[in-house]
Motif scaffolding. Structure first.
Motif, PDB file in Angstrom:
ATOM      1  N   GLU A 180       0.825  -1.202   0.000  1.00  0.00           N
ATOM      2  CA  GLU A 180       0.000   0.000   0.000  1.00  0.00           C
ATOM      3  C   GLU A 180       0.861   1.254   0.000  1.00  0.00           C
ATOM      4  O   GLU A 180       0.554   2.237  -0.661  1.00  0.00           O
ATOM      5  N   ALA A 181       1.991   1.200   0.724  1.00  0.00           N
ATOM      6  CA  ALA A 181       2.822   2.396   0.865  1.00  0.00           C
ATOM      7  C   ALA A 181       3.497   2.798  -0.442  1.00  0.00           C
ATOM      8  O   ALA A 181       3.755   3.975  -0.668  1.00  0.00           O
ATOM      9  N   ASP A 182       3.816   1.802  -1.298  1.00  0.00           N
ATOM     10  CA  ASP A 182       4.492   2.161  -2.538  1.00  0.00           C
ATOM     11  C   ASP A 182       3.624   1.900  -3.762  1.00  0.00           C
ATOM     12  O   ASP A 182       4.119   1.757  -4.874  1.00  0.00           O
ATOM     13  N   SER A 183       2.323   1.854  -3.568  1.00  0.00           N
ATOM     14  CA  SER A 183       1.414   1.676  -4.692  1.00  0.00           C
ATOM     15  C   SER A 183       1.467   2.895  -5.602  1.00  0.00           C
ATOM     16  O   SER A 183       1.844   3.997  -5.186  1.00  0.00           O
ATOM     17  N   PHE A 184       1.053   2.721  -6.844  1.00  0.00           N
ATOM     18  CA  PHE A 184       1.066   3.846  -7.777  1.00  0.00           C
ATOM     19  C   PHE A 184       0.185   4.991  -7.298  1.00  0.00           C
ATOM     20  O   PHE A 184       0.630   6.154  -7.323  1.00  0.00           O
ATOM     21  N   PRO A 185      -1.059   4.757  -6.872  1.00  0.00           N
ATOM     22  CA  PRO A 185      -1.869   5.898  -6.417  1.00  0.00           C
ATOM     23  C   PRO A 185      -1.205   6.682  -5.297  1.00  0.00           C
ATOM     24  O   PRO A 185      -1.275   7.915  -5.265  1.00  0.00           O
TER      25      PRO A 185
END
Length: 717
Positions: free
Chosen positions: A4-9
């Motif tokens: 989640e921390a390095d997701s695109f969004p």
């Protein structure tokens, strides 16, 4: 599998679309000895520093660091500064703008409403920056060409102070709360591309200063329903068909002398451009309210009298362009003109380019040539879809400066050109410093790598050869038809089909969720031809929507598109287009994400709407048929009724939330399914990290639900 921390969004939001840390706002010294620019320290830091690159081989050095200057304190922005940043879509922090003297030896900038100057010369001590104690909050400070004074706006007054900090005084003070000196009015900043309201004389002894009186302008209230205890913000908004601000122009001497500049303001009320250089008299471009007539005026600074240098008329409208009008060093008028079906560069009365080039901006003018930005014209032998190049133009011909396929821009002075280039197969932009055409230095970017690359095909669709970008999932290798997401802007001044990497990242993220994404630049969008842009006159809705449909259907023959599952998403004009698609063409589109749409044409500003639709009192039927909420299809009880997600920032003072609320009310009255996502405290921009991140996720969830799609396994984050 991303976390989640390095997701695109998350990264897309945290880096402001991977723009933070990229160098920008370049200025080249006239002797070619240095280049100044803005850049934040990293790809996640919003606070820009002022940098200097010493040439030919000096290092990059920081001339002003906002963190050090503010002692770590948080920035405090005045309402006027917030409005300026909203008009320019500025999402950064720290030093977001600066101006220099003529020699580019000193710079002035505002920081947290305070006035600072910086020494830019080689050998200046690190941090040779000083604060000038003047009345604040300070807006748009600009040094005189000789560097001896700084002019700025505070409290609606145009003030000057000596470079050493002494002798601060007002040259013009507002006569009422509705008057300002030295600031651009709303429509100039939002629609004309004129963000300034004062201009120094090349001799540094006086200024041209705009006086804006918005007394005639309608007052609207922008409330924050999430905080009912807060007083609504009162704004002067010139809606289509209503009165504009009254704009006058004065020559103000440093000793208090004051002369008004005279022109036929009744016939030409719009002050569109002002240019003052040593090559000639002050030069104005003023437009009629219907934008079908304009005159170029030379000003006598002593008397304020004006004389006509050139006049233009167009039966549709006259476009405004960056960098013109101006004087050449020999005193000839430099302009961009729509003549003979092409957009040409003209010096004096002679056009220097033909239909092979579509001129977009003038970047620099010397005795030897004119540096321009241009696309391939309609008569070019090899159309370059989405490419924008830099050219040198003179009476001997045209020479292309940028070579690699992509999107290029430039700044030039003193034999030095800063060439900024974006290409499809590499993230961000590359900045090259050229001297006499030879590479002498590069400027580093600290922007983050997106960690993904768009799988994009640039093509043209349909009989009109509509520029299109088609994006497929990164791991897609089959020919099974995919659900389609149309992802347009699709309107004036908004080109989306470009030969550059980063503009396609969000579309690629949606593609990686299992869509074939199509971006189509139909008629009305820039970069094609004057006739292409002006085809939307009086018929914005019908023309823009038809081109989306035509592009989609033509591409289906070459790409695996499932025409039984087609959605559309967009923001601003794109949101308007998405609403039109769901309401008028439910046979083609099955769901729509409608972001910050203009739904009632009478609720948008004068300069924009009247350019495309005329005056609403003279053409009420034109406004009716282009407004979404007046669409007969909206109240038609016949199926199918396509689902819509309507998104709008409640603090938007450009496309006010009334547009979406009126659309929702009309949909509810007609019994049509829709969702409304109100964004508390959000303007027409969405710079807030959590808002920007979750907007992408919520749109994806809506699209999947509306098209009955399952999340693909192992999807990209």
């Amino acid at each position: 599998m991303t976390t989640e921390a390095d997701s695109f969004p998350r990264r897309h939001a945290r880096t402001q679309r991977f723009t933070l840390g990229a160098p920008r706002a370049f200025t080249v010294a006239p002797d070619g000895s240095r280049v100044t620019f803005l850049r934040s320290p990293s790809g996640t830091d919003r606070a820009n520093c002022l940098w200097v690159l010493d040439l030919p081989d000096g290092p990059e050095r920081v001339a002003a660091d906002p963190g050090a200057l503010l002692g770590g304190a948080a920035e405090q922005l005045s309402p006027e500064e917030r409005a300026r940043r909203e008009r320019s879509r500025e999402g950064g922090a720290g030093i977001v703008g600066y101006a220099t003297d003529a020699a580019v030896e000193s710079a002035a900038f505002a920081l947290s409403g305070r006035l600072f100057t910086a020494d830019l010369r080689a050998g200046a001590e690190a941090g040779a920056t000083r604060e000038l104690r003047v009345p604040g909050p300070v807006i748009d400070p600009r040094p005189a060409p000789d560097g001896r004074h700084v002019a700025y706006v505070s409290g609606g007054a145009l003030r000057v102070v000596e470079a050493g900090g002494e002798g601060d005084r007002a040259l013009a003070e507002p006569e009422s709360d509705n008057v300002t000196y030295g600031l651009a009015e709303f429509v100039a900043a939002e629609e004309m591309g004129r963000a300034r309201g004062f201009w120094w004389a090349p001799e540094s002894d006086r200024l041209l200063v705009a006086r804006v009186d918005d007394t005639p302008v309608n007052r609207w209230w922008i409330a924050d329903p999430a905080h009912p205890g807060r007083e609504p913000n009162l704004v002067a908004y010139p809606a289509a068909g209503t009165d504009n601000a009254e704009v006058r122009l004065f020559v103000l001497g440093l000793g208090g002398e004051r002369t008004e500049v005279a022109w036929d303001r009744a016939r030409y009320p719009y002050l569109a451009r002002v240019h003052w250089s040593g090559a000639g008299a002050p030069l104005l471009l003023v437009q009629s309210r219907d934008q079908r007539g304009q005159v170029f005026l030379a000003v006598d600074p002593e008397s304020g009298a004006t004389r006509m240098v050139h006049a233009d008329e167009d039966p549709v409208w006259l476009e405004l362009f960056p960098g013109v009008p101006c004087w050449s060093p020999s005193g000839q008028l430099v302009r961009i003109a729509d003549e003979g079906g092409a957009r040409r560069l003209a010096v004096g009365e002679r056009p220097l380019t033909g239909p092979q080039l579509h001129i977009r901006a003038v970047l620099d003018v010397t005795a030897d040539d004119v540096l321009v930005s241009a696309s391939a014209g309609e008569e070019a032998q090899s159309p370059e879809t989405g490419e924008i190049h830099v050219y040198r133009v003179n009476e001997l011909g045209v020479e292309r400066v940028s070579q690699e396929p992509g999107v290029h821009s430039a700044v030039r002075a003193g034999g030095v050109t800063v060439l900024v280039s974006s290409v499809l197969d590499s993230p961000g932009a590359r900045v090259q410093v050229l001297r006499d055409g030879k590479l002498t230095a590069t400027v580093r970017s600290y922007a983050e790598d997106p960690g993904m690359s768009p799988r994009v095909t640039l093509t043209r669709g349909g009989a009109r050869k509509i520029p299109c970008a088609v994006l497929m999932p990164t791991d897609y290798s089959g020919d099974t038809p995919l659900p389609v997401l149309m992802d347009p802007y699709g309107g004036p001044h908004g080109q989306r089909v470009v030969a550059a990497h980063n503009p396609h990242l969000t579309s690629q993220w949606f593609a990686d969720q299992g869509f074939a994404v199509v971006v189509a630049d139909g008629r009305g969008t820039p970069g094609h031809s004057p006739a292409w842009e002006k085809a939307v006159r009086d018929e914005v809705a019908a023309v823009a929507l038809q081109d989306q449909v035509d592009a989609l259907h033509s591409l289906a023959g070459d790409f695996p598109l499932d025409l039984g599952r087609v959605a559309i998403r967009g923001w601003s004009f794109g949101g308007y287009l998405a609403a039109l698609a769901a309401l008028r063409r439910p046979d083609v589109f099955h769901a729509a994400v409608v972001g910050a749409p203009v739904t009632d044409m009478r609720l948008y500003d004068t300069h924009y709407k009247e350019r495309y639709l005329g005056h609403p009192d003279e053409q009420p039927e034109v406004y009716r048929r282009n407004s979404v909420i007046d669409d007969a299809g909206l109240v038609d009880a016949a199926e199918p009724h396509r689902p819509m997600m309507i998104i709008h920032g409640l603090a938007d003072d450009n496309v006010v939330v009334a547009h979406s609320l009126r659309l929702s009310s009309a949909l509810l009255a007609a019994g049509r399914p829709h969702e409304v996502l109100p964004l508390s405290g959000v303007t027409h921009m969405t710079p807030q990290e959590t808002v920007a991140e979750n907007l992408l996720r919520l749109q994806l969830d809506f699209l999947r639900r509306s098209l009955s799609l399952n999340a693909p396994t192992g999807q990209a984050g």
